[in-house]
Enzyme design. Structure first.
Site, PDB file in Angstrom:
ATOM      1  N   GLY A  36       0.841  -1.201   0.000  1.00 24.46           N
ATOM      2  CA  GLY A  36       0.000   0.000   0.000  1.00 24.46           C
ATOM      3  C   GLY A  36       0.874   1.248   0.000  1.00 24.46           C
ATOM      4  O   GLY A  36       0.679   2.177  -0.800  1.00 24.46           O
ATOM      5  N   HIS A  37       1.879   1.248   0.890  1.00 27.42           N
ATOM      6  CA  HIS A  37       2.796   2.392   0.940  1.00 27.42           C
ATOM      7  C   HIS A  37       3.581   2.505  -0.380  1.00 27.42           C
ATOM      8  O   HIS A  37       3.819   3.608  -0.872  1.00 27.42           O
ATOM      9  CB  HIS A  37       3.794   2.218   2.085  1.00 27.42           C
ATOM     10  CG  HIS A  37       3.167   2.133   3.447  1.00 27.42           C
ATOM     11  ND1 HIS A  37       3.146   0.984   4.187  1.00 27.42           N
ATOM     12  CD2 HIS A  37       2.554   3.071   4.215  1.00 27.42           C
ATOM     13  CE1 HIS A  37       2.555   1.209   5.354  1.00 27.42           C
ATOM     14  NE2 HIS A  37       2.172   2.467   5.398  1.00 27.42           N
ATOM     15  N   GLN A 148      -6.390   6.052   0.193  1.00 24.97           N
ATOM     16  CA  GLN A 148      -7.836   6.064   0.468  1.00 24.97           C
ATOM     17  C   GLN A 148      -8.232   4.973   1.460  1.00 24.97           C
ATOM     18  O   GLN A 148      -9.378   4.914   1.886  1.00 24.97           O
ATOM     19  CB  GLN A 148      -8.622   5.936  -0.830  1.00 24.97           C
ATOM     20  CG  GLN A 148      -8.512   7.216  -1.647  1.00 24.97           C
ATOM     21  CD  GLN A 148      -9.381   7.221  -2.867  1.00 24.97           C
ATOM     22  OE1 GLN A 148      -9.421   6.232  -3.602  1.00 24.97           O
ATOM     23  NE2 GLN A 148     -10.058   8.310  -3.125  1.00 24.97           N
ATOM     24  N   VAL A 176      -4.823  -0.521  -1.703  1.00 24.95           N
ATOM     25  CA  VAL A 176      -4.153  -1.724  -2.198  1.00 24.95           C
ATOM     26  C   VAL A 176      -4.550  -2.882  -1.291  1.00 24.95           C
ATOM     27  O   VAL A 176      -4.509  -2.756  -0.055  1.00 24.95           O
ATOM     28  CB  VAL A 176      -2.623  -1.549  -2.212  1.00 24.95           C
ATOM     29  CG1 VAL A 176      -1.935  -2.836  -2.647  1.00 24.95           C
ATOM     30  CG2 VAL A 176      -2.234  -0.394  -3.125  1.00 24.95           C
TER      31      VAL A 176
HETATM   32  P1  AMP Z   1       0.264   4.458   7.793  1.00 27.78           P
HETATM   33  O1  AMP Z   1       1.717   4.081   7.750  1.00 27.78           O
HETATM   34  O2  AMP Z   1      -0.645   3.312   8.097  1.00 27.78           O
HETATM   35  O3  AMP Z   1       0.000   5.700   8.598  1.00 27.78           O
HETATM   36  O4  AMP Z   1      -0.112   4.853   6.303  1.00 27.78           O
HETATM   37  C1  AMP Z   1       0.619   5.819   5.593  1.00 27.78           C
HETATM   38  C2  AMP Z   1      -0.088   6.145   4.312  1.00 27.78           C
HETATM   39  O5  AMP Z   1      -0.234   4.956   3.542  1.00 27.78           O
HETATM   40  C3  AMP Z   1      -1.500   6.694   4.556  1.00 27.78           C
HETATM   41  O6  AMP Z   1      -1.752   7.720   3.594  1.00 27.78           O
HETATM   42  C4  AMP Z   1      -2.358   5.490   4.295  1.00 27.78           C
HETATM   43  O7  AMP Z   1      -3.668   5.807   3.862  1.00 27.78           O
HETATM   44  C5  AMP Z   1      -1.595   4.792   3.192  1.00 27.78           C
HETATM   45  N1  AMP Z   1      -1.963   3.375   3.158  1.00 27.78           N
HETATM   46  C6  AMP Z   1      -1.891   2.487   4.172  1.00 27.78           C
HETATM   47  N2  AMP Z   1      -2.377   1.284   3.783  1.00 27.78           N
HETATM   48  C7  AMP Z   1      -2.774   1.437   2.493  1.00 27.78           C
HETATM   49  C8  AMP Z   1      -3.379   0.577   1.532  1.00 27.78           C
HETATM   50  N3  AMP Z   1      -3.672  -0.690   1.801  1.00 27.78           N
HETATM   51  N4  AMP Z   1      -3.636   1.080   0.311  1.00 27.78           N
HETATM   52  C9  AMP Z   1      -3.365   2.373   0.015  1.00 27.78           C
HETATM   53  N5  AMP Z   1      -2.799   3.231   0.879  1.00 27.78           N
HETATM   54  C10 AMP Z   1      -2.507   2.776   2.096  1.00 27.78           C
END
Ligand code: AMP
Length: 285
Positions: A36-37, A148, A176
């Site tokens: 995702g990241h 998202q 993702v």
């Molecule tokens: P986090 O490290 O969980 O704070 O996420 C950092 C960024 O990655 C944020 O903008 C999240 O929305 C994005 N993110 C986390 N998981 C996903 C995913 N499965 N698909 C798309 N973006 C993601």
């Protein structure tokens, strides 16, 4: 790829890139990176900008009984992954670097904070908006990428940038998922094998709800009821919320007429998972 934990050093690196005419793209994360990241990084790379990735587990956005101390961390693995993905600089400040003194100044979010995750995690989005503002001021990016997966967070940041006239383009990136449909999350690692299987009901129930809307169902309460029923019948998950809301404003919806957000948060054991889907409604012409 450069790496720094210092604000001053990051500012120097960025200012020399800006002098050379480069645009700056920021990808804020809490680390323990997954595909995702990486998809956020890919989108950022496509702009041809100098890509800054931040890794910071932000204490301000965790409640007192949440998972701050056990949130998964692996800086070396993350650094390796993002170097391969083409990130230009990783910024991984300590808590002391970001908050050298008790914070007195915060970014308040208003009504977008009163629903969904905002109502079940009081103070969460205030912590997010505050740290993202700090990162925006440190990096001064031209654009910033948000997934998202955290749809409410994306809307809040987009609104913050407009309200505060920040000259930053907010770029949303689609969710993702694992091959079987589970939305990727750093927290998935907490799940037992059985919970991991049961958690599939989240994406399945959202897909089913989408089919139901496309099949003509227009009652938001009925869609919520269908999603809840499926989750309760097919898993041991404990529902925090299941809601249908306006996809642009997060306001209440009764009769589904314009694009809606189907959003849910469900706990499997101690692990709280979120997922969502935006559903477009075909207009009769
Ligand atoms: P986090 O490290 O969980 O704070 O996420 C950092 C960024 O990655 C944020 O903008 C999240 O929305 C994005 N993110 C986390 N998981 C996903 C995913 N499965 N698909 C798309 N973006 C993601």
């Amino acid at each position: 790829m450069k790496r720094t934990s210092r604000i001053s050093e990051l500012r120097e690196i960025i200012s020399s890139e800006k002098k050379r005419g480069r645009k700056i793209a920021l990808v804020p994360t809490m680390g323990f990176l997954h595909r995702g990241h990486l998809s956020l990084i890919e989108q950022a790379k496509q702009t041809d900008a100098f890509v800054v990735l931040s890794i910071f587990v932000n204490p301000l956005q965790f409640g007192p009984n949440e998972d701050l101390s056990r949130y998964p961390r692996d800086l070396e693995r993350d650094a390796h992954l993002v170097e391969e993905a083409g990130v230009d600089v990783v910024f991984h400040p300590s808590v002391e670097e970001m908050y050298p003194r008790p914070m007195l100044t915060f970014v308040e979010v208003g009504e977008l904070d009163r629903v969904l995750c905002g109502s079940s995690r009081p103070g969460h989005f205030r912590g997010v908006a505050t740290v993202v503002s700090k990162l925006f001021n440190i990096v001064q990016p031209d654009m910033a990428f948000f997934g998202q997966k955290d749809y409410q967070q994306y809307l809040i940041i987009e609104r913050m940038v407009k309200d505060l006239s920040l000259p930053i383009e907010i770029c949303p990136v689609p969710i993702v998922r694992e091959e079987d449909g589970l939305a990727m999350s750093s927290r998935n690692i907490y799940l037992t094998a059985e919970q991991r299987l049961e958690a599939l009901v989240l994406s399945k129930s959202l897909n089913e709800a989408e089919r139901s809307i496309h099949g003509g169902q227009r009652s938001a309460r009925e869609i919520e009821r269908q999603i809840r029923e499926k989750i309760t019948l097919e898993s041991h998950g404990v529902i925090d919320y299941v809601e249908v809301r306006d996809a642009g404003s997060l306001s209440d919806v009764t009769d589904i007429q314009s694009p809606v957000l189907l959003a849910l948060a469900v706990k499997f054991g101690t692990t709280r998972l979120i997922d969502n889907k935006v559903v477009e409604v075909e207009q009769n012409v």
